[in-house]
Motif scaffolding. Structure first.
Motif, PDB file in Angstrom:
ATOM      1  N   UNK A  11       0.840  -1.196   0.000  1.00 49.18           N
ATOM      2  CA  UNK A  11       0.000   0.000   0.000  1.00 49.18           C
ATOM      3  C   UNK A  11       0.871   1.241   0.000  1.00 49.18           C
ATOM      4  N   UNK A  12       0.299   2.343  -0.422  1.00 46.19           N
ATOM      5  CA  UNK A  12       0.959   3.634  -0.306  1.00 46.19           C
ATOM      6  C   UNK A  12       0.031   4.557   0.475  1.00 46.19           C
ATOM      7  N   UNK A  13       0.589   5.626   1.002  1.00 46.86           N
ATOM      8  CA  UNK A  13      -0.217   6.589   1.741  1.00 46.86           C
ATOM      9  C   UNK A  13      -0.774   6.028   3.037  1.00 46.86           C
ATOM     10  N   UNK A  14      -0.036   5.102   3.660  1.00 46.90           N
ATOM     11  CA  UNK A  14      -0.520   4.488   4.899  1.00 46.90           C
ATOM     12  C   UNK A  14      -0.305   5.424   6.092  1.00 46.90           C
ATOM     13  N   UNK A  15      -1.034   5.175   7.169  1.00 45.66           N
ATOM     14  CA  UNK A  15      -0.891   5.904   8.418  1.00 45.66           C
ATOM     15  C   UNK A  15      -0.095   4.990   9.350  1.00 45.66           C
ATOM     16  N   UNK A  16       1.015   5.460   9.885  1.00 49.20           N
ATOM     17  CA  UNK A  16       1.891   4.594  10.675  1.00 49.20           C
ATOM     18  C   UNK A  16       2.291   5.240  11.993  1.00 49.20           C
ATOM     19  N   UNK A  17       2.522   4.368  12.991  1.00 43.87           N
ATOM     20  CA  UNK A  17       2.997   4.809  14.309  1.00 43.87           C
ATOM     21  C   UNK A  17       3.705   3.641  14.977  1.00 43.87           C
ATOM     22  N   UNK A  18       4.556   3.951  15.932  1.00 45.69           N
ATOM     23  CA  UNK A  18       5.204   2.908  16.723  1.00 45.69           C
ATOM     24  C   UNK A  18       4.690   2.967  18.149  1.00 45.69           C
ATOM     25  N   UNK A  19       4.611   1.792  18.763  1.00 42.08           N
ATOM     26  CA  UNK A  19       4.181   1.702  20.150  1.00 42.08           C
ATOM     27  C   UNK A  19       4.647   0.356  20.703  1.00 42.08           C
ATOM     28  N   UNK A  62      -9.618  -0.329  10.432  1.00 46.14           N
ATOM     29  CA  UNK A  62     -10.080   1.019  10.769  1.00 46.14           C
ATOM     30  C   UNK A  62     -11.568   1.149  10.466  1.00 46.14           C
ATOM     31  N   UNK A  63     -12.260   2.058  11.158  1.00 50.34           N
ATOM     32  CA  UNK A  63     -13.690   2.235  10.912  1.00 50.34           C
ATOM     33  C   UNK A  63     -14.005   2.905   9.574  1.00 50.34           C
ATOM     34  N   UNK A  64     -12.988   3.412   8.892  1.00 53.37           N
ATOM     35  CA  UNK A  64     -13.163   4.053   7.582  1.00 53.37           C
ATOM     36  C   UNK A  64     -12.047   3.612   6.643  1.00 53.37           C
ATOM     37  N   UNK A  65     -12.308   3.769   5.351  1.00 47.63           N
ATOM     38  CA  UNK A  65     -11.264   3.551   4.339  1.00 47.63           C
ATOM     39  C   UNK A  65     -10.496   4.871   4.225  1.00 47.63           C
ATOM     40  N   UNK A  66      -9.229   4.861   4.640  1.00 49.24           N
ATOM     41  CA  UNK A  66      -8.482   6.111   4.790  1.00 49.24           C
ATOM     42  C   UNK A  66      -7.065   5.984   4.255  1.00 49.24           C
ATOM     43  N   UNK A  67      -6.557   7.055   3.712  1.00 45.40           N
ATOM     44  CA  UNK A  67      -5.170   7.149   3.276  1.00 45.40           C
ATOM     45  C   UNK A  67      -4.623   8.521   3.594  1.00 45.40           C
ATOM     46  N   UNK A  68      -3.314   8.624   3.646  1.00 42.46           N
ATOM     47  CA  UNK A  68      -2.625   9.905   3.876  1.00 42.46           C
ATOM     48  C   UNK A  68      -3.049  10.596   5.166  1.00 42.46           C
ATOM     49  N   UNK A  69      -3.342   9.828   6.205  1.00 45.62           N
ATOM     50  CA  UNK A  69      -3.726  10.411   7.486  1.00 45.62           C
ATOM     51  C   UNK A  69      -2.588  10.371   8.479  1.00 45.62           C
ATOM     52  N   UNK A  70      -2.908  10.667   9.711  1.00 45.51           N
ATOM     53  CA  UNK A  70      -1.934  10.668  10.796  1.00 45.51           C
ATOM     54  C   UNK A  70      -2.384   9.668  11.850  1.00 45.51           C
ATOM     55  N   UNK A  71      -1.454   8.854  12.323  1.00 44.76           N
ATOM     56  CA  UNK A  71      -1.692   7.894  13.395  1.00 44.76           C
ATOM     57  C   UNK A  71      -0.736   8.241  14.531  1.00 44.76           C
ATOM     58  N   UNK A  72      -1.294   8.610  15.689  1.00 42.19           N
ATOM     59  CA  UNK A  72      -0.478   9.056  16.822  1.00 42.19           C
ATOM     60  C   UNK A  72      -0.669   8.163  18.033  1.00 42.19           C
ATOM     61  N   UNK A  73       0.439   7.726  18.666  1.00 41.65           N
ATOM     62  CA  UNK A  73       0.299   6.984  19.925  1.00 41.65           C
ATOM     63  C   UNK A  73       0.155   7.961  21.082  1.00 41.65           C
ATOM     64  N   UNK A  74      -0.759   7.651  21.993  1.00 42.25           N
ATOM     65  CA  UNK A  74      -0.896   8.438  23.212  1.00 42.25           C
ATOM     66  C   UNK A  74      -1.536   7.547  24.262  1.00 42.25           C
ATOM     67  N   UNK A  75      -0.908   7.456  25.424  1.00 41.64           N
ATOM     68  CA  UNK A  75      -1.392   6.548  26.453  1.00 41.64           C
ATOM     69  C   UNK A  75      -1.314   5.120  25.944  1.00 41.64           C
ATOM     70  N   UNK A  76      -2.390   4.373  26.087  1.00 44.54           N
ATOM     71  CA  UNK A  76      -2.440   2.993  25.590  1.00 44.54           C
ATOM     72  C   UNK A  76      -3.288   2.894  24.342  1.00 44.54           C
ATOM     73  N   UNK A  77      -3.277   3.947  23.540  1.00 38.15           N
ATOM     74  CA  UNK A  77      -4.127   3.981  22.354  1.00 38.15           C
ATOM     75  C   UNK A  77      -3.402   4.638  21.189  1.00 38.15           C
ATOM     76  N   UNK A  78      -3.990   4.466  20.017  1.00 33.47           N
ATOM     77  CA  UNK A  78      -3.548   5.154  18.810  1.00 33.47           C
ATOM     78  C   UNK A  78      -4.702   6.019  18.339  1.00 33.47           C
ATOM     79  N   UNK A  79      -4.403   7.230  17.899  1.00 35.26           N
ATOM     80  CA  UNK A  79      -5.418   8.145  17.397  1.00 35.26           C
ATOM     81  C   UNK A  79      -5.192   8.355  15.906  1.00 35.26           C
TER      82      UNK A  79
END
Length: 132
Positions: A11-19, A62-79
């Motif tokens: 895929x391209x335009x994925x939303x990624x984060x590390x946790x 994910x609850x939606x079909x999404x690309x080019x977004x932002x995925x942020x870790x905070x606490x015990x969750x990802x936003x």
């Protein structure tokens, strides 16, 4: 630098984060028959790469079909916020203002405890600075 195994779907335009020694990947745009990736369809697919086992594993989509977004870790969750969303069966993508929350321990998307993003954006960047 070292190379890790490729994720389950290219895929391209994925939303990624590390946790917690995992790399999370949510959404993206799937290539359509060798055309430019923007001619493809957004997906809700989600997975994580576990560093310890060196493997990709699926997580709740994910609850939606999404690309080019932002995925942020905070606490015990990802936003998950901003980006371009695409309704099933539709070609048009629209700017996303909704914020979605992924509970890592429960492997499920839950009602977020933050406000939606004030404007629709995509291809944005973000950084999270977490307390030690």
């Amino acid at each position: 630098w070292s190379t890790i195994p490729p994720p389950p779907t290219p895929l391209q335009g994925t939303c990624m984060a590390t946790y917690n020694n995992c790399i999370f990947r949510v959404g993206g745009v799937q290539d359509k028959k060798g055309k430019m990736f923007r001619a493809g369809d957004n997906v809700s697919e989600a997975c994580c790469f576990h560093v310890a086992s060196y493997t990709w594993k699926p997580i709740a989509p994910a609850p939606v079909r999404i690309g080019d977004g932002v995925l942020l870790p905070f606490g015990n969750a990802l936003y998950l916020t901003t980006g371009l969303v695409q309704a099933p069966g539709k070609r048009k993508r629209t700017h996303n203002r909704q914020t979605y929350k992924y509970d890592i321990a429960k492997d499920q998307w839950i009602e977020p405890d933050v406000a939606n993003y004030p404007v629709g954006l995509h291809a944005t960047a973000a950084i999270a600075i977490l307390p030690q």
